[in-house]
Write a protein that holds these residues in place. Structure first.
Motif, PDB file in Angstrom:
ATOM      1  N   GLU A  24       0.844  -0.902   0.440  1.00  8.39           N
ATOM      2  CA  GLU A  24       0.107  -0.047  -0.454  1.00  8.39           C
ATOM      3  C   GLU A  24       0.959   1.161   0.108  1.00  8.39           C
ATOM      4  N   LYS A  25       1.969   1.358   0.428  1.00  7.45           N
ATOM      5  CA  LYS A  25       3.119   2.018   0.937  1.00  7.45           C
ATOM      6  C   LYS A  25       3.908   1.635   0.443  1.00  7.45           C
ATOM      7  N   PRO A  26       4.930   1.793  -1.204  1.00  9.90           N
ATOM      8  CA  PRO A  26       5.810   1.167  -1.041  1.00  9.90           C
ATOM      9  C   PRO A  26       6.587   1.965  -0.848  1.00  9.90           C
ATOM     10  N   ASP A  27       7.136   3.137  -0.949  1.00 12.40           N
ATOM     11  CA  ASP A  27       8.522   3.987  -0.136  1.00 12.40           C
ATOM     12  C   ASP A  27       8.461   3.643   1.458  1.00 12.40           C
ATOM     13  N   GLU A  28       7.374   2.885   1.730  1.00 13.95           N
ATOM     14  CA  GLU A  28       7.600   2.337   3.532  1.00 13.95           C
ATOM     15  C   GLU A  28       8.817   1.051   2.868  1.00 13.95           C
ATOM     16  N   SER A  29       8.809   0.650   2.128  1.00 10.94           N
ATOM     17  CA  SER A  29       9.596  -0.669   1.798  1.00 10.94           C
ATOM     18  C   SER A  29      11.307  -0.864   2.211  1.00 10.94           C
ATOM     19  N   ILE A  30      11.700  -1.893   2.293  1.00 12.96           N
ATOM     20  CA  ILE A  30      13.232  -1.750   2.528  1.00 12.96           C
ATOM     21  C   ILE A  30      13.456  -3.106   1.861  1.00 12.96           C
ATOM     22  N   LYS A  31      14.425  -2.240   1.060  1.00 12.33           N
ATOM     23  CA  LYS A  31      14.509  -3.686  -0.157  1.00 12.33           C
ATOM     24  C   LYS A  31      16.253  -4.012  -0.269  1.00 12.33           C
ATOM     25  N   ILE A  32      16.481  -4.583   0.356  1.00 12.37           N
ATOM     26  CA  ILE A  32      17.938  -5.042   0.040  1.00 12.37           C
ATOM     27  C   ILE A  32      18.961  -5.783  -1.101  1.00 12.37           C
ATOM     28  N   GLU A  33      19.724  -5.664  -2.091  1.00 15.70           N
ATOM     29  CA  GLU A  33      20.485  -6.577  -2.631  1.00 15.70           C
ATOM     30  C   GLU A  33      21.555  -6.554  -2.525  1.00 15.70           C
ATOM     31  N   LEU A  34      22.249  -7.915  -2.851  1.00 11.75           N
ATOM     32  CA  LEU A  34      23.628  -7.910  -1.856  1.00 11.75           C
ATOM     33  C   LEU A  34      24.303  -9.376  -3.397  1.00 11.75           C
ATOM     34  N   ASN A  35      25.342  -8.796  -3.168  1.00 11.32           N
ATOM     35  CA  ASN A  35      26.247  -9.703  -4.235  1.00 11.32           C
ATOM     36  C   ASN A  35      26.951 -10.317  -2.886  1.00 11.32           C
ATOM     37  N   GLN A  36      27.787  -9.697  -2.724  1.00 11.36           N
ATOM     38  CA  GLN A  36      28.422  -9.965  -1.476  1.00 11.36           C
ATOM     39  C   GLN A  36      28.039  -9.041  -0.355  1.00 11.36           C
ATOM     40  N   PRO A  37      27.449  -9.794   1.529  1.00 13.70           N
ATOM     41  CA  PRO A  37      27.878  -8.845   2.452  1.00 13.70           C
ATOM     42  C   PRO A  37      29.048  -8.064   2.806  1.00 13.70           C
ATOM     43  N   VAL A  38      28.044  -6.798   3.589  1.00 17.15           N
ATOM     44  CA  VAL A  38      29.364  -6.063   3.947  1.00 17.15           C
ATOM     45  C   VAL A  38      29.376  -5.014   5.525  1.00 17.15           C
ATOM     46  N   VAL A  39      30.391  -5.306   5.857  1.00 18.95           N
ATOM     47  CA  VAL A  39      30.458  -4.411   7.209  1.00 18.95           C
ATOM     48  C   VAL A  39      31.543  -3.752   7.361  1.00 18.95           C
ATOM     49  N   LEU A  40      30.777  -2.081   7.057  1.00 17.81           N
ATOM     50  CA  LEU A  40      31.396  -1.131   7.691  1.00 17.81           C
ATOM     51  C   LEU A  40      31.204   0.035   7.872  1.00 17.81           C
ATOM     52  N   THR A  41      32.244   1.368   8.669  1.00 18.61           N
ATOM     53  CA  THR A  41      31.420   1.939   9.514  1.00 18.61           C
ATOM     54  C   THR A  41      31.971   2.757   9.402  1.00 18.61           C
ATOM     55  N   PHE A  42      30.847   3.829   9.941  1.00 23.96           N
ATOM     56  CA  PHE A  42      31.304   5.571   8.925  1.00 23.96           C
ATOM     57  C   PHE A  42      31.476   6.097  10.302  1.00 23.96           C
ATOM     58  N   GLY A  43      31.499   7.866  10.068  1.00 21.45           N
ATOM     59  CA  GLY A  43      31.580   8.479  11.399  1.00 21.45           C
ATOM     60  C   GLY A  43      30.000   8.796  11.095  1.00 21.45           C
ATOM     61  N   ALA A  44      29.777   9.255  12.536  1.00 21.81           N
ATOM     62  CA  ALA A  44      28.253   9.166  13.179  1.00 21.81           C
ATOM     63  C   ALA A  44      27.687  11.127  12.389  1.00 21.81           C
ATOM     64  N   LYS A  45      29.048  11.683  12.510  1.00 22.62           N
ATOM     65  CA  LYS A  45      29.063  13.300  12.287  1.00 22.62           C
ATOM     66  C   LYS A  45      28.290  13.538  11.098  1.00 22.62           C
ATOM     67  N   TYR A  46      28.870  12.496   9.804  1.00 29.59           N
ATOM     68  CA  TYR A  46      29.276  13.264   8.316  1.00 29.59           C
ATOM     69  C   TYR A  46      27.739  12.141   8.014  1.00 29.59           C
ATOM     70  N   LEU A  47      27.014  10.990   8.832  1.00 26.30           N
ATOM     71  CA  LEU A  47      25.885  10.041   7.845  1.00 26.30           C
ATOM     72  C   LEU A  47      24.925  11.393   8.785  1.00 26.30           C
ATOM     73  N   ASN A  48      24.897  12.270   9.695  1.00 23.75           N
ATOM     74  CA  ASN A  48      24.239  13.493  10.705  1.00 23.75           C
ATOM     75  C   ASN A  48      24.065  14.156   9.569  1.00 23.75           C
ATOM     76  N   ASP A  49      25.004  15.028   8.856  1.00 14.87           N
ATOM     77  CA  ASP A  49      25.363  15.569   7.249  1.00 14.87           C
ATOM     78  C   ASP A  49      23.900  15.762   6.465  1.00 14.87           C
ATOM     79  N   ILE A  50      24.646  13.727   6.437  1.00 10.88           N
ATOM     80  CA  ILE A  50      23.737  13.340   5.175  1.00 10.88           C
ATOM     81  C   ILE A  50      22.431  13.556   5.282  1.00 10.88           C
ATOM     82  N   VAL A  51      21.731  13.116   6.259  1.00 12.30           N
ATOM     83  CA  VAL A  51      20.249  12.805   7.023  1.00 12.30           C
ATOM     84  C   VAL A  51      19.584  13.974   7.137  1.00 12.30           C
ATOM     85  N   LYS A  52      20.448  15.553   6.216  1.00 10.59           N
ATOM     86  CA  LYS A  52      19.626  16.782   6.551  1.00 10.59           C
ATOM     87  C   LYS A  52      19.203  16.759   5.031  1.00 10.59           C
ATOM     88  N   ALA A  53      19.036  16.036   3.936  1.00 12.23           N
ATOM     89  CA  ALA A  53      18.408  15.479   2.320  1.00 12.23           C
ATOM     90  C   ALA A  53      17.211  14.757   3.006  1.00 12.23           C
TER      91      ALA A  53
END
Lengths: 14, 257
Positions: B190-219
Motif C-alpha cells: 500500500e505504501k511502497p516507499d515504506e518498503s525496505i529492499k536489500i540487493e546483495l552480491n556479497q555481505p558488507v561490514v563498514l564503519t562511518f563517522g556518525a557526524k557525516y551521516l548526520n550531515d547526510i540525513v539533512k537531505a
C-alpha cells in the motif's frame, strides 16, 4: 580504533 | 543567459539546506543539456556532494551558454529564506555573471520580490567518480534512516553498518554502552516507499563517522526514500532522488590501514 579514510584515496583528481 | 523557474521555491530551499553545512562554497555548473550540476567536497575531504537538478525539475529552463555560478551557500540560504515555500522561484544570470538574480512570485498575491546575490570565483578541485560496482544496495524510508543516524550518534561517534541477505544492522558502541538496530527487508504494497529492499552480491561490514551521516540525513526532506550503496573498504553512496535529478553523497569509511 579504525582510521577515517579520505576520498582522495579512492577517487582521482580531474 | 540562464533562466530557470521552479514551480515551488521549496525544492531549491531544501537542496541548499541539505548541503550548506557540509560545503560552504561551491560552483553551480549550468548547461542546457544537463541543467544544474554541482560537485563539492567538504574541508576534511571525507564527504563529497554530487547534485544534479535536471531541466525537468524546472517549470521553465533555458541556458544559452554553459555557465559557472560560484556561490556562497550561506548567503544563498539567507536569500532563499526571503521567499515562501510555495512561491514560484526564478534564478537568472547573464552570460558572464557577477551576480545571480533570485525572483520570488507569490501565486495568490501580486507580490514579486527580487534579490541579487554576489557571485564568487571559486577554485574547486573535481574528483573523478567512476560508475562503481557495489557489493550491496539498500533502499529504505529516508526518515527511518535519519532517525537511526541521529539516535545512534548519541551513543557513539561511529556507526557500523552490517548487511547480509536477510537484514541490515546498525551498530554503535560508545562510552555509556552499545546499541543495535536490525531491519529486515519487506515490501509494503500500500505504501511502497515504506518498503525496505536489500540487493546483495556479497555481505558488507563498514564503519562511518556518525557526524557525516548526520550531515547526510539533512537531505531527508527531499525524498521519501534513500538508497545506500556499499562496497567493502570503499566510499559509500547515499542517494536522494529529486523529481528530476538527484542529490548524492559519497562518504569515505573508517577502517584500519
Amino acid at each position: 580504533t579504525q582510521k577515517q579514510q579520505t576520498l582522495s584515496r579512492f577517487f582521482g583528481s580531474q | 543567459m540562464l533562466e530557470g523557474k521552479f514551480e515551488e521555491a521549496s525544492l531549491l530551499k531544501k537542496v541548499i539546506e541539505s548541503i550548506k553545512d557540509s560545503v560552504k562554497l561551491c560552483n553551480f555548473n549550468c548547461s542546457q543539456s544537463k541543467g544544474i550540476t554541482v560537485q563539492a567536497i567538504d574541508d576534511s575531504r571525507v564527504l563529497l556532494i554530487a547534485l544534479k537538478i535536471d531541466s525537468g525539475s524546472f517549470q521553465e529552463f533555458r541556458c544559452d551558454r554553459d555557465l559557472v555560478l560560484g556561490l556562497d551557500l550561506e548567503s544563498l540560504s539567507k536569500i532563499l529564506k526571503q521567499g515562501n515555500n510555495e512561491d514560484y522561484l526564478t534564478i537568472i544570470a547573464e552570460d558572464s555573471p557577477d551576480s545571480l538574480l533570485v525572483v520570488f512570485e507569490d501565486k495568490k498575491k501580486d507580490r514579486i520580490s527580487e534579490f541579487s546575490l554576489k557571485l564568487m570565483d571559486i577554485d574547486s578541485d573535481v574528483l573523478t567518480i567512476d560508475d562503481m560496482e557495489h557489493d550491496c544496495s539498500i533502499t529504505m524510508p529516508a526518515y527511518e534512516f535519519a532517525k537511526i543516524a541521529r539516535d545512534m550518534k548519541t551513543l557513539s561517534e561511529s556507526l557500523q553498518i552490517i548487511i547480509t541477505k536477510d537484514s541490515v544492522k546498525f551498530n554503535a558502541e560508545g562510552q555509556i554502552g552499545s546499541g543495535s538496530i536490525i531491519l529486515k527487508p519487506h515490501t509494503d504494497m500500500e505504501k511502497p516507499d515504506e518498503s525496505i529492499k536489500i540487493e546483495l552480491n556479497q555481505p558488507v561490514v563498514l564503519t562511518f563517522g556518525a557526524k557525516y551521516l548526520n550531515d547526510i540525513v539533512k537531505a531527508t526532506a527531499l525524498s521519501s526514500t534513500v538508497t545506500i550503496k556499499l562496497t567493502d573498504k570503499a566510499p559509500a553512496l547515499f542517494e536522494y532522488r529529486l523529481p528530476s535529478g538527484y542529490l548524492r553523497y559519497y562518504l569515505a569509511p573508517k577502517f584500519d590501514d
